[in-house]
Design a protein around this motif. Structure first.
Motif, PDB file in Angstrom:
ATOM      1  N   UNK A   1       0.822  -1.209   0.000  1.00 20.45           N
ATOM      2  CA  UNK A   1       0.000   0.000   0.000  1.00 20.45           C
ATOM      3  C   UNK A   1       0.857   1.260   0.000  1.00 20.45           C
ATOM      4  N   UNK A   2       1.993   1.213   0.710  1.00 26.03           N
ATOM      5  CA  UNK A   2       2.894   2.375   0.678  1.00 26.03           C
ATOM      6  C   UNK A   2       3.416   2.607  -0.735  1.00 26.03           C
ATOM      7  N   UNK A   3       3.874   1.514  -1.379  1.00 28.47           N
ATOM      8  CA  UNK A   3       4.357   1.652  -2.751  1.00 28.47           C
ATOM      9  C   UNK A   3       3.238   2.059  -3.697  1.00 28.47           C
ATOM     10  N   UNK A   4       2.061   1.458  -3.494  1.00 30.98           N
ATOM     11  CA  UNK A   4       0.917   1.836  -4.329  1.00 30.98           C
ATOM     12  C   UNK A   4       0.505   3.277  -4.114  1.00 30.98           C
ATOM     13  N   UNK A   5       0.504   3.715  -2.839  1.00 28.38           N
ATOM     14  CA  UNK A   5       0.163   5.109  -2.559  1.00 28.38           C
ATOM     15  C   UNK A   5       1.153   6.068  -3.178  1.00 28.38           C
ATOM     16  N   UNK A   6       2.467   5.708  -3.099  1.00 30.86           N
ATOM     17  CA  UNK A   6       3.479   6.565  -3.723  1.00 30.86           C
ATOM     18  C   UNK A   6       3.281   6.616  -5.237  1.00 30.86           C
ATOM     19  N   UNK A   7       2.965   5.438  -5.822  1.00 36.12           N
ATOM     20  CA  UNK A   7       2.720   5.422  -7.260  1.00 36.12           C
ATOM     21  C   UNK A   7       1.508   6.249  -7.646  1.00 36.12           C
ATOM     22  N   UNK A   8       0.435   6.112  -6.869  1.00 33.74           N
ATOM     23  CA  UNK A   8      -0.763   6.911  -7.147  1.00 33.74           C
ATOM     24  C   UNK A   8      -0.479   8.402  -7.025  1.00 33.74           C
ATOM     25  N   UNK A   9       0.311   8.765  -6.020  1.00 32.31           N
ATOM     26  CA  UNK A   9       0.619  10.186  -5.835  1.00 32.31           C
ATOM     27  C   UNK A   9       1.447  10.707  -7.011  1.00 32.31           C
ATOM     28  N   UNK A  10       2.399   9.907  -7.482  1.00 31.37           N
ATOM     29  CA  UNK A  10       3.202  10.326  -8.630  1.00 31.37           C
ATOM     30  C   UNK A  10       2.346  10.444  -9.888  1.00 31.37           C
ATOM     31  N   UNK A  11       1.423   9.498 -10.059  1.00 30.85           N
ATOM     32  CA  UNK A  11       0.513   9.571 -11.208  1.00 30.85           C
ATOM     33  C   UNK A  11      -0.359  10.820 -11.127  1.00 30.85           C
ATOM     34  N   UNK A  12      -0.883  11.079  -9.909  1.00 25.76           N
ATOM     35  CA  UNK A  12      -1.708  12.279  -9.745  1.00 25.76           C
ATOM     36  C   UNK A  12      -0.890  13.542 -10.018  1.00 25.76           C
ATOM     37  N   UNK A  13       0.360  13.557  -9.533  1.00 24.40           N
ATOM     38  CA  UNK A  13       1.210  14.733  -9.734  1.00 24.40           C
ATOM     39  C   UNK A  13       1.450  14.980 -11.230  1.00 24.40           C
ATOM     40  N   UNK A  14       1.750  13.872 -11.958  1.00 22.69           N
ATOM     41  CA  UNK A  14       1.978  14.028 -13.394  1.00 22.69           C
ATOM     42  C   UNK A  14       0.703  14.446 -14.111  1.00 22.69           C
ATOM     43  N   UNK A  15      -0.438  13.866 -13.711  1.00 22.90           N
ATOM     44  CA  UNK A  15      -1.707  14.230 -14.344  1.00 22.90           C
ATOM     45  C   UNK A  15      -2.080  15.682 -14.036  1.00 22.90           C
ATOM     46  N   UNK A  16      -1.781  16.132 -12.807  1.00 27.68           N
ATOM     47  CA  UNK A  16      -2.085  17.526 -12.451  1.00 27.68           C
ATOM     48  C   UNK A  16      -1.255  18.489 -13.288  1.00 27.68           C
TER      49      UNK A  16
ATOM     50  N   UNK B   1      -0.786  23.103  -3.037  1.00 23.92           N
ATOM     51  CA  UNK B   1      -1.960  23.027  -2.156  1.00 23.92           C
ATOM     52  C   UNK B   1      -2.873  21.876  -2.566  1.00 23.92           C
ATOM     53  N   UNK B   2      -3.018  21.675  -3.899  1.00 23.24           N
ATOM     54  CA  UNK B   2      -3.848  20.563  -4.377  1.00 23.24           C
ATOM     55  C   UNK B   2      -3.208  19.224  -4.021  1.00 23.24           C
ATOM     56  N   UNK B   3      -1.886  19.143  -4.164  1.00 20.06           N
ATOM     57  CA  UNK B   3      -1.198  17.897  -3.808  1.00 20.06           C
ATOM     58  C   UNK B   3      -1.346  17.598  -2.325  1.00 20.06           C
ATOM     59  N   UNK B   4      -1.226  18.618  -1.484  1.00 23.65           N
ATOM     60  CA  UNK B   4      -1.371  18.422  -0.037  1.00 23.65           C
ATOM     61  C   UNK B   4      -2.755  17.908   0.314  1.00 23.65           C
ATOM     62  N   UNK B   5      -3.781  18.436  -0.350  1.00 27.73           N
ATOM     63  CA  UNK B   5      -5.148  18.001  -0.085  1.00 27.73           C
ATOM     64  C   UNK B   5      -5.334  16.532  -0.488  1.00 27.73           C
ATOM     65  N   UNK B   6      -4.759  16.170  -1.650  1.00 28.71           N
ATOM     66  CA  UNK B   6      -4.867  14.774  -2.080  1.00 28.71           C
ATOM     67  C   UNK B   6      -4.142  13.853  -1.102  1.00 28.71           C
ATOM     68  N   UNK B   7      -2.949  14.255  -0.671  1.00 28.42           N
ATOM     69  CA  UNK B   7      -2.182  13.439   0.273  1.00 28.42           C
ATOM     70  C   UNK B   7      -2.914  13.318   1.608  1.00 28.42           C
ATOM     71  N   UNK B   8      -3.573  14.383   2.014  1.00 24.42           N
ATOM     72  CA  UNK B   8      -4.322  14.357   3.281  1.00 24.42           C
ATOM     73  C   UNK B   8      -5.473  13.355   3.218  1.00 24.42           C
ATOM     74  N   UNK B   9      -6.089  13.209   2.057  1.00 25.01           N
ATOM     75  CA  UNK B   9      -7.180  12.247   1.895  1.00 25.01           C
ATOM     76  C   UNK B   9      -6.653  10.839   1.606  1.00 25.01           C
TER      77      UNK B   9
END
Length: 450
Positions: free
Chosen positions: A22-37, A159-167
């Motif tokens: 889940x940690x690796x998956x969460x990091x991957x999801x965050x990187x995907x979200x960052x690139x998509x943003x 700020x958007x990344x922080x909100x996503x990470x918080x959720x």
């Protein structure tokens, strides 16, 4: 559960792997979200650049004008976070009010007209970093293309990344707990065949069965088959040992009878030698009887069943009370029906028969047979008011050595009782009774907790 528990180790390993995944998956999801943003933001900035390209015009005097400006109020607020700038080849420049008195660094113009836009990071007017899109646009011939630059302060994206990470963090944590619990349940169910195997082994140990019954999971069944084969092999080996011991004991009877007869024949001529022959023949007979008892006890171990102590005690006492010289004795039986000895009835007969017969031989007036416990643990005590035994004599009995040479049979009966008790998982302890005589206690513990 202890540190050696397979269930605990599998559950902890599964929980650790789930957390890592889940940690690796969460990091991957965050990187995907960052690139998509970044990609989506760049697309929106390019749309603004296209809008500005359609609004740029040059007058007859060559002055660059902008017919309409973007409507987003951040372009009008000083350092509002959104910025645009239009640069002509002749040095003319127009910019948003949000840049105030600053200008953006224009990147090198790409080759060709109406080339694909560039996405890049450039310094912002207030010390930040801008995600910017630069597009070269041919407004009118024969003028060279103008460069349109539109940028967004990355701090607004942060700020958007922080909100996503918080959720994302609590969601993944809840998912980790749910998956760990599901895996623990899975491990519990996966180990159920071993629980069934343990129950069947308990039935085997208690004598309810002689083999492991039933079918198990394919991964467990080979182990069960091997255990059943081992049990069958051991049972045959013990049966052979019992038969051999019995043959040895019966084979010695005739030579011993001959020795006894010879002793009686020469008694008038050599009484001392005759007595010695009689004692040695008796000792050999006792040793053979002891070996046979050991063999029977070992063979009975695989078929052990609980034996109620009370009826066995009463039958032995009734039989001993009919022997010559027993009329002087007062038998007191204090054995409740709930006490169950962890062996066969025959083994209990041999153990208590030896102890109670020894008490009959040495007791003067009183013999007390008492017991306490239940089906799992307990003790049976035989106490007499005879002369008793010294500590060193009790130790000799503990080693299986005959301690008295004057009374027929004395010593080996107690040693046999000790052997049979140990074979049944019990312990024979010799001490001093409340009457001053010998007290023999056979005790057995409850099975170890799982």
């Amino acid at each position: 559960m202890t540190g050696r528990s397979l269930r605990l180790r599998l559950s902890l390993a599964a929980a650790g792997l789930i957390a890592l995944a889940l940690v690796l998956g969460g990091a991957g999801l965050f990187l995907i979200f960052d690139a998509a943003l970044d990609r989506r933001t760049a697309d929106e900035l390019d749309q603004t650049a296209r809008f500005l390209a359609g609004q740029v015009a040059f007058g007859a005097d060559g002055a660059m004008t902008l017919e309409q400006r973007p409507a987003d109020p951040r372009y009008a607020a000083p350092y509002g976070g959104l910025y645009w700038q239009v640069d002509a080849a002749d040095g003319q420049r127009m910019r948003s009010r949000s840049l105030w008195d600053k200008a953006l660094d224009t990147p090198p113009r790409p080759e060709g007209d109406d080339a694909e836009p560039q996405t890049l990071d450039i310094p912002g007017p207030d010390g930040g970093t801008l995600l910017a899109v630069a597009r070269a646009v041919q407004v009118s011939e024969p003028r060279p293309p103008v460069t349109i630059l539109v940028g967004l302060d990355r701090r607004q994206l942060a700020a958007s990344r922080t909100e996503v990470l918080r959720l994302l963090a609590p969601t993944l944590a809840a998912l980790a707990v749910a998956l760990s619990l599901a895996m623990a349940l899975f491990v519990h169910r996966a180990l159920l065949p071993f629980r069934a195997l343990r129950d069947d082994l308990g039935g085997l140990r208690e004598g309810r069965t002689t083999t492991l019954p039933g079918r198990y999971a394919d991964e467990v069944q080979p182990l069960v088959d091997d255990l059943n084969a081992l049990l069958d092999q051991r049972a045959r080996a013990l049966k052979r040992a019992e038969t051999q011991a019995a043959d040895m004991a019966h084979g010695l009877k005739t030579p011993l009878a001959v020795l006894s007869a010879l002793g009686r024949r020469i008694a008038p001529l050599a009484p001392a030698e005759a007595a010695e022959i009689e004692r040695q023949a008796e000792a050999m007979s006792a040793q053979a009887t002891r070996a046979l008892a050991r063999a029977r006890a070992t063979a009975a171990g695989l078929e052990r069943r609980g034996a109620a102590a009370a009826p066995v005690v009463r039958q032995i006492a009734a039989a001993l009370d009919r022997l010559p010289g027993s009329e002087r004795l007062d038998w007191r039986i204090e054995t409740p029906d709930i006490v169950v000895f962890p062996a066969s009835e025959g083994e209990l007969f041999e153990i208590l028969g030896a102890l109670m017969d020894n008490a009959r031989k040495w007791g003067r007036r009183s013999i007390v047979v008492s017991a306490h416990g239940n089906r799992d643990s307990g003790a049976i005590t035989v106490a007499d008011d005879g002369p008793g035994m010294a500590a060193d004599e009790r130790a000799r009995i503990g080693r299986g050595v005959r301690w008295d040479e004057t009374t027929p049979g004395t010593g080996f009966g107690l040693a046999i009782a000790r052997d049979l008790s140990e074979a049944a998982g019990a312990r024979l302890k010799l001490g001093v009774s409340e009457f001053g005589g010998l007290e023999a206690t056979v005790s057995w513990p409850a099975p170890a907790a799982d």
